[in-house]
Write a protein that holds these residues in place. Structure first.
Motif, PDB file in Angstrom:
ATOM      1  N   THR A  34     -10.180   3.252  -6.251  1.00 62.51           N
ATOM      2  CA  THR A  34      -9.123   3.937  -7.007  1.00 62.51           C
ATOM      3  C   THR A  34      -9.602   4.513  -8.334  1.00 62.51           C
ATOM      4  N   GLY A  35     -10.864   4.256  -8.699  1.00 58.91           N
ATOM      5  CA  GLY A  35     -11.368   4.764  -9.965  1.00 58.91           C
ATOM      6  C   GLY A  35     -10.680   4.164 -11.178  1.00 58.91           C
ATOM      7  N   ARG A  47       1.218   1.508  -5.451  1.00 58.36           N
ATOM      8  CA  ARG A  47       1.088   2.878  -5.953  1.00 58.36           C
ATOM      9  C   ARG A  47       1.281   2.909  -7.474  1.00 58.36           C
ATOM     10  N   GLU A  48       2.321   2.194  -7.945  1.00 60.86           N
ATOM     11  CA  GLU A  48       2.600   2.146  -9.378  1.00 60.86           C
ATOM     12  C   GLU A  48       1.522   1.356 -10.130  1.00 60.86           C
ATOM     13  N   LEU A  49       0.990   0.320  -9.495  1.00 66.32           N
ATOM     14  CA  LEU A  49      -0.083  -0.472 -10.101  1.00 66.32           C
ATOM     15  C   LEU A  49      -1.314   0.400 -10.354  1.00 66.32           C
ATOM     16  N   GLY A 104       1.182  -5.801  -2.291  1.00 61.54           N
ATOM     17  CA  GLY A 104       0.523  -5.230  -1.139  1.00 61.54           C
ATOM     18  C   GLY A 104      -0.379  -6.198  -0.403  1.00 61.54           C
ATOM     19  N   VAL A 105      -0.624  -5.896   0.865  1.00 66.03           N
ATOM     20  CA  VAL A 105      -1.519  -6.670   1.720  1.00 66.03           C
ATOM     21  C   VAL A 105      -2.738  -5.815   2.034  1.00 66.03           C
ATOM     22  N   ALA A 106      -3.929  -6.372   1.857  1.00 63.31           N
ATOM     23  CA  ALA A 106      -5.167  -5.630   2.115  1.00 63.31           C
ATOM     24  C   ALA A 106      -5.536  -5.727   3.589  1.00 63.31           C
ATOM     25  N   GLY A 157      -0.988   4.440   0.199  1.00 62.01           N
ATOM     26  CA  GLY A 157      -1.889   5.494  -0.221  1.00 62.01           C
ATOM     27  C   GLY A 157      -3.252   5.050  -0.714  1.00 62.01           C
ATOM     28  N   VAL A 158      -3.546   3.736  -0.679  1.00 65.65           N
ATOM     29  CA  VAL A 158      -4.862   3.257  -1.101  1.00 65.65           C
ATOM     30  C   VAL A 158      -5.742   3.154   0.145  1.00 65.65           C
ATOM     31  N   THR A 159      -6.360   4.245   0.497  1.00 66.77           N
ATOM     32  CA  THR A 159      -7.144   4.327   1.734  1.00 66.77           C
ATOM     33  C   THR A 159      -8.422   3.495   1.642  1.00 66.77           C
TER      34      THR A 159
END
Length: 320
Positions: free
Chosen positions: A172-173, A137-139, A219-221, A239-241
Motif C-alpha cells: 500500500t506504500g 480502505r479507510e485505514l 479485514g481478513v488477509a 481493494g488491497v490486492t
C-alpha cells in the motif's frame, strides 16, 4: 559366500526401517510445541494429538518448549532420534526463521522431514473502537495521509503479524511504526487502551473481542471470508490486492524418520482434520483444515520460506 553375506546384510538394512515401522508405535510419542500453552500453536497441537492418541493406541504427549521464535523446540526435534517417537508442531515463524536469523542451530532442510500441514489460519487486523477508520480502505487512506501516525503491535519481532503488516505496508506504500510485544495478550491490551492503533493476530485471538465489540475487525488477509467471521470482509474485497497472509500449523519429524511412519502420521492427520467435530472446532478458531501429505507440505514450506524471505529482506528485518 561373501556375496551371500553382503546380500543378506543389504536386505537387513533395507528391511530394518520397515520392521520398525510395522512395530510402531510401541511407546508414548512426544510432540514438541515451541510456544506456551493456550496459544494458537498449542491449542491446534492438542486438538490433533488427542485424536492421534486414540487412533495410534499410545499416549501422544504435548511438550511445550517455548523460546527464540520456536527455534528451541525445532532444535530439540532436529537432534532427536529419528525413530518416530518425536515430532513437532511448527507455525509460519518456522519458515521465516530461515531468513530472519543469520545462523540456525539446525539445517531446516537437511535435519528435518515434513509430515503434514494441519491447517491455515488467515490473519485478522483489528483497530481500536475510537480509531478514525472503520475498514481497511479507510485505514490505508489514513496511513497514507498520516505517515508514521499509526503504531501497530505484534506478538514479537519476526512474528507472522509483524511480517504480514510489513507486507501490507509494502503493498500500500504506507509507513506504520512497529511495536513488538512479548505475546499477543499484551498487544491486545494496549490496543484496547489506545496505546497502539492497529493489531493483528490469528483469527482465534480476535474472534471473541471482535464479536463482543471490544475492537473493530477491519479485514481478513485471505482470499475468501472465514466461516467464523462471515461479516468481516477480506482485504482483497476492500481493494488491497495481494494481501493474503496466514499463520499455519504443521508437523515435522527428524530427518531419517522411516518413510512408512511419516506417511502413517500424515494419513492419520488428514483423516483427523476431516472429522466433523475437528473441522468444526478448527473453523470456529478461524483455521482452514488442510491435512496435506509430506511432499506437498515440503513444497509449502519452501514456498513460505521464499515468500517471507523476500518480505524480510525488503523490510530489512533481522534477529540475532
Amino acid at each position: 559366500m561373501q556375496r551371500r553375506h553382503f546380500t543378506a546384510a543389504l536386505a537387513a538394512s533395507v528391511a530394518a526401517p520397515l520392521v520398525r515401522a510395522q512395530a510402531w508405535p510401541a511407546r508414548p510419542i512426544r510432540v514438541l510445541v515451541g510456544y506456551p500453552p493456550g496459544g494458537f500453536t498449542d491449542v491446534t497441537a492438542r486438538l490433533v494429538c488427542d485424536k492421534l492418541q486414540a487412533r495410534l493406541g499410545q499416549p501422544v504427549i504435548v511438550d511445550n518448549k517455548p523460546g527464540a521464535n520456536g527455534i528451541v523446540a525445532v532444535d530439540t526435534l532436529a537432534k532427536a532420534a529419528p525413530d518416530g517417537q518425536t515430532f513437532a508442531v511448527v507455525i509460519a515463524a518456522h519458515a521465516a526463521n530461515t531468513t530472519l536469523y543469520k545462523k540456525l542451530p539446525y539445517d531446516p532442510v537437511k535435519d528435518l522431514a515434513p509430515v503434514s500441514l494441519i491447517g491455515l489460519s488467515p490473519l485478522v487486523l483489528a483497530v481500536n473502537n475510537e480509531a478514525p477508520y472503520r475498514n481497511a480502505r479507510e485505514l490505508v487512506a489514513y496511513a497514507k495521509a498520516n505517515p508514521g501516525k499509526i503504531s501497530y503491535g505484534s506478538s514479537g519481532n519476526g512474528s507472522a503479524v509483524h511480517l504480514s503488516t510489513e507486507l501490507l505496508k509494502s503493498l500500500t506504500g504506507t509507513h506504520m511504526v512497529h511495536i513488538p510485544y512479548r505475546g499477543s495478550a499484551a498487544a491486545l491490551t494496549d490496543l484496547l487502551g489506545g496505546q497502539i492503533q492497529l493489531f493483528g493476530d490469528a483469527a482465534q485471538g480476535l474472534i471473541s473481542p471482535g464479536k463482543a465489540g471490544k475492537v473493530r475487525l477491519v479485514g481478513v488477509a485471505s482470499d475468501k471470508r472465514l466461516p467464523a467471521l462471515p461479516d468481516v470482509p477480506t482485504f482483497e474485497e476492500q481493494g488491497v490486492t495481494g494481501f493474503v497472509a496466514s499463520t499455519w500449523a504443521g508437523v515435522l519429524a527428524p530427518a531419517g524418520t522411516p518413510a512408512p511412519i511419516v506417511k502413517r502420521v500424515a494419513d492419520e492427520i488428514a483423516t483427523i482434520v476431516r472429522q466433523d467435530d475437528v473441522r468444526a472446532r478448527l473453523e470456529a478458531m478461524g483455521t482452514i483444515p488442510a491435512g496435506s501429505g509430506p511432499a506437498d507440505f515440503g513444497k509449502f514450506i519452501a514456498d513460505e520460506t521464499a515468500k517471507w524471505g523476500k518480505v524480510i529482506r525488503e523490510a530489512k528485518v533481522t534477529l540475532d
